[in-house]
Design a protein around this motif. Structure first.
Motif, PDB file in Angstrom:
ATOM      1  N   GLN A  23      12.652 -13.267   0.949  1.00  0.00           N
ATOM      2  CA  GLN A  23      11.434 -13.746   0.296  1.00  0.00           C
ATOM      3  C   GLN A  23      10.919 -12.769  -0.759  1.00  0.00           C
ATOM      4  OE1 GLN A  23       8.708 -14.610   3.522  1.00  0.00           O
ATOM      5  NE2 GLN A  23      10.234 -15.835   4.597  1.00  0.00           N
ATOM      6  N   GLY A  24      11.751 -11.796  -1.144  1.00  0.00           N
ATOM      7  CA  GLY A  24      11.367 -10.867  -2.192  1.00  0.00           C
ATOM      8  C   GLY A  24      10.613  -9.638  -1.736  1.00  0.00           C
ATOM      9  N   VAL A  25      10.487  -9.445  -0.434  1.00  0.00           N
ATOM     10  CA  VAL A  25       9.730  -8.300   0.077  1.00  0.00           C
ATOM     11  C   VAL A  25      10.467  -6.991  -0.205  1.00  0.00           C
ATOM     12  CG1 VAL A  25       8.706  -7.222   2.128  1.00  0.00           C
ATOM     13  CG2 VAL A  25       8.649  -9.723   1.865  1.00  0.00           C
ATOM     14  N   ALA A  26      11.728  -6.920   0.144  1.00  0.00           N
ATOM     15  CA  ALA A  26      12.486  -5.675  -0.054  1.00  0.00           C
ATOM     16  C   ALA A  26      12.563  -5.277  -1.527  1.00  0.00           C
ATOM     17  CB  ALA A  26      13.881  -5.786   0.562  1.00  0.00           C
ATOM     18  N   PRO A  27      12.865  -6.199  -2.449  1.00  0.00           N
ATOM     19  CA  PRO A  27      12.861  -5.785  -3.860  1.00  0.00           C
ATOM     20  C   PRO A  27      11.490  -5.279  -4.321  1.00  0.00           C
ATOM     21  CG  PRO A  27      13.995  -7.880  -3.619  1.00  0.00           C
ATOM     22  CD  PRO A  27      13.366  -7.567  -2.301  1.00  0.00           C
ATOM     23  N   ALA A  28      10.416  -5.876  -3.815  1.00  0.00           N
ATOM     24  CA  ALA A  28       9.065  -5.434  -4.188  1.00  0.00           C
ATOM     25  C   ALA A  28       8.782  -4.032  -3.665  1.00  0.00           C
ATOM     26  CB  ALA A  28       8.021  -6.424  -3.668  1.00  0.00           C
ATOM     27  N   VAL A  29       9.168  -3.764  -2.417  1.00  0.00           N
ATOM     28  CA  VAL A  29       8.969  -2.432  -1.839  1.00  0.00           C
ATOM     29  C   VAL A  29       9.799  -1.413  -2.609  1.00  0.00           C
ATOM     30  CG1 VAL A  29       9.384  -0.996   0.209  1.00  0.00           C
ATOM     31  CG2 VAL A  29       8.331  -3.259   0.458  1.00  0.00           C
TER      32      VAL A  29
ATOM     33  N   ILE B 160       0.845  -1.195   0.000  1.00  0.00           N
ATOM     34  CA  ILE B 160       0.000   0.000   0.000  1.00  0.00           C
ATOM     35  C   ILE B 160       0.880   1.244   0.000  1.00  0.00           C
ATOM     36  CG2 ILE B 160      -1.899  -1.159   1.210  1.00  0.00           C
ATOM     37  CD1 ILE B 160      -1.074   0.735   3.654  1.00  0.00           C
ATOM     38  N   ARG B 161       0.376   2.283  -0.640  1.00  0.00           N
ATOM     39  CA  ARG B 161       1.015   3.598  -0.591  1.00  0.00           C
ATOM     40  C   ARG B 161       0.377   4.379   0.536  1.00  0.00           C
ATOM     41  NH1 ARG B 161       1.226   5.500  -6.965  1.00  0.00           N
ATOM     42  NH2 ARG B 161       2.751   3.927  -7.647  1.00  0.00           N
ATOM     43  N   THR B 162       1.213   5.061   1.300  1.00  0.00           N
ATOM     44  CA  THR B 162       0.714   5.819   2.440  1.00  0.00           C
ATOM     45  C   THR B 162       1.694   6.947   2.755  1.00  0.00           C
ATOM     46  OG1 THR B 162      -0.171   5.599   4.694  1.00  0.00           O
ATOM     47  CG2 THR B 162       1.760   4.234   4.143  1.00  0.00           C
ATOM     48  N   THR B 163       1.613   7.458   3.964  1.00  0.00           N
ATOM     49  CA  THR B 163       2.537   8.485   4.448  1.00  0.00           C
ATOM     50  C   THR B 163       3.177   8.006   5.747  1.00  0.00           C
ATOM     51  OG1 THR B 163       0.964   9.631   5.889  1.00  0.00           O
ATOM     52  CG2 THR B 163       0.981  10.270   3.534  1.00  0.00           C
ATOM     53  N   SER B 164       4.060   8.809   6.274  1.00  0.00           N
ATOM     54  CA  SER B 164       4.719   8.444   7.531  1.00  0.00           C
ATOM     55  C   SER B 164       3.774   8.505   8.723  1.00  0.00           C
ATOM     56  CB  SER B 164       5.926   9.346   7.774  1.00  0.00           C
ATOM     57  OG  SER B 164       5.539  10.705   7.825  1.00  0.00           O
TER      58      SER B 164
ATOM     59  N   ALA C  96       4.411  -3.135   3.190  1.00  0.00           N
ATOM     60  CA  ALA C  96       4.152  -4.463   2.631  1.00  0.00           C
ATOM     61  C   ALA C  96       3.445  -5.317   3.677  1.00  0.00           C
ATOM     62  CB  ALA C  96       5.468  -5.125   2.226  1.00  0.00           C
ATOM     63  N   TYR C  97       2.414  -6.032   3.225  1.00  0.00           N
ATOM     64  CA  TYR C  97       1.645  -6.904   4.097  1.00  0.00           C
ATOM     65  C   TYR C  97       1.652  -8.329   3.553  1.00  0.00           C
ATOM     66  CZ  TYR C  97      -0.425  -2.710   6.142  1.00  0.00           C
ATOM     67  OH  TYR C  97      -0.612  -1.503   6.769  1.00  0.00           O
ATOM     68  N   LEU C  98       1.741  -9.271   4.469  1.00  0.00           N
ATOM     69  CA  LEU C  98       1.510 -10.669   4.157  1.00  0.00           C
ATOM     70  C   LEU C  98       0.282 -11.038   4.958  1.00  0.00           C
ATOM     71  CD1 LEU C  98       2.576 -13.005   2.527  1.00  0.00           C
ATOM     72  CD2 LEU C  98       3.985 -13.660   4.470  1.00  0.00           C
ATOM     73  N   GLU C  99      -0.794 -11.350   4.240  1.00  0.00           N
ATOM     74  CA  GLU C  99      -2.112 -11.442   4.832  1.00  0.00           C
ATOM     75  C   GLU C  99      -2.392 -10.075   5.452  1.00  0.00           C
ATOM     76  OE1 GLU C  99      -2.455 -15.102   7.057  1.00  0.00           O
ATOM     77  OE2 GLU C  99      -1.637 -16.212   5.358  1.00  0.00           O
TER      78      GLU C  99
ATOM     79  N   GLY D 111       7.072  -5.215   6.008  1.00  0.00           N
ATOM     80  CA  GLY D 111       8.160  -4.450   5.427  1.00  0.00           C
ATOM     81  C   GLY D 111       7.714  -3.056   5.049  1.00  0.00           C
ATOM     82  N   CYS D 112       8.702  -2.176   4.831  1.00  0.00           N
ATOM     83  CA  CYS D 112       8.371  -0.807   4.479  1.00  0.00           C
ATOM     84  C   CYS D 112       9.546  -0.134   3.788  1.00  0.00           C
ATOM     85  CB  CYS D 112       7.975   0.005   5.716  1.00  0.00           C
ATOM     86  SG  CYS D 112       9.325   0.281   6.887  1.00  0.00           S
ATOM     87  N   GLY D 113       9.250   1.018   3.247  1.00  0.00           N
ATOM     88  CA  GLY D 113      10.245   1.886   2.643  1.00  0.00           C
ATOM     89  C   GLY D 113       9.579   3.209   2.346  1.00  0.00           C
ATOM     90  N   ALA D 114      10.385   4.209   2.021  1.00  0.00           N
ATOM     91  CA  ALA D 114       9.833   5.535   1.753  1.00  0.00           C
ATOM     92  C   ALA D 114      10.802   6.299   0.858  1.00  0.00           C
ATOM     93  CB  ALA D 114       9.625   6.292   3.066  1.00  0.00           C
TER      94      ALA D 114
END
Length: 149
Positions: A85-91, A5-9, A51-54, A59-62
């Motif tokens: 598990q590919g979370v960081a590259p996806a973020v 999801i896209r969000t803010t801090s 990033a959410y699993l279920e 995970g997160c990034g900005a």
């Protein structure tokens, strides 16, 4: 299935993940942590990804504007149980796509020499090492990188 999801801090899940990140960095950076922490405030970040699993935030990034046509990638983190598990590259890819949509042409970032997994992620994602910029000039433990979008 991974959901981003896209969000803010201001988002509570982003803030919770950043607290975990800061704890991890305090251990890794040791006495240098206070220096780096001053550049990692999140009170005004308008572009964050969680990033959410279920329904679990894992995970997160900005990013924030850095130069006229560049953003600075910030606050990348994946919970230890979900690393590799590919979370960081996806973020990271989601952040880059968002920046591109907004008309930015490139990304810069700073990571630490004590974060070899982060350096590998960025190199695999097409980032190149550059001379340390801004507040990181002359800081031996900092690794600065950039990528054109």
């Amino acid at each position: 299935m991974l959901r981003l999801i896209r969000t803010t801090s201001d988002h509570p899940d982003f803030r919770a993940l950043v607290q975990l990140l800061d704890h991890d960095l305090a251990v890794r950076d040791g006495a240098d942590h206070a220096f780096y922490a001053q550049f990692n405030k999140i009170d005004a970040i308008r572009h964050a990804v969680v990033a959410y699993l279920e329904n679990e935030p894992i995970g997160c990034g900005a990013f924030k504007p850095y130069a006229e046509k560049q953003v600075e990638i910030k606050r990348m983190f994946v919970q230890p149980a979900h690393r590799g598990q590919g979370v960081a590259p996806a973020v990271l890819a989601a952040l880059e796509a968002w920046a591109d949509e907004l008309g930015y042409h490139g990304c810069v970032l700073e990571t630490g020499i004590k974060q070899p997994e982060a350096i590998r992620l960025y190199e695999k994602s097409g980032y190149q090492r550059i001379p340390n910029y801004g507040q990181y000039i002359g800081v031996e433990n900092s690794v600065c990188m950039e990528k054109a979008l």
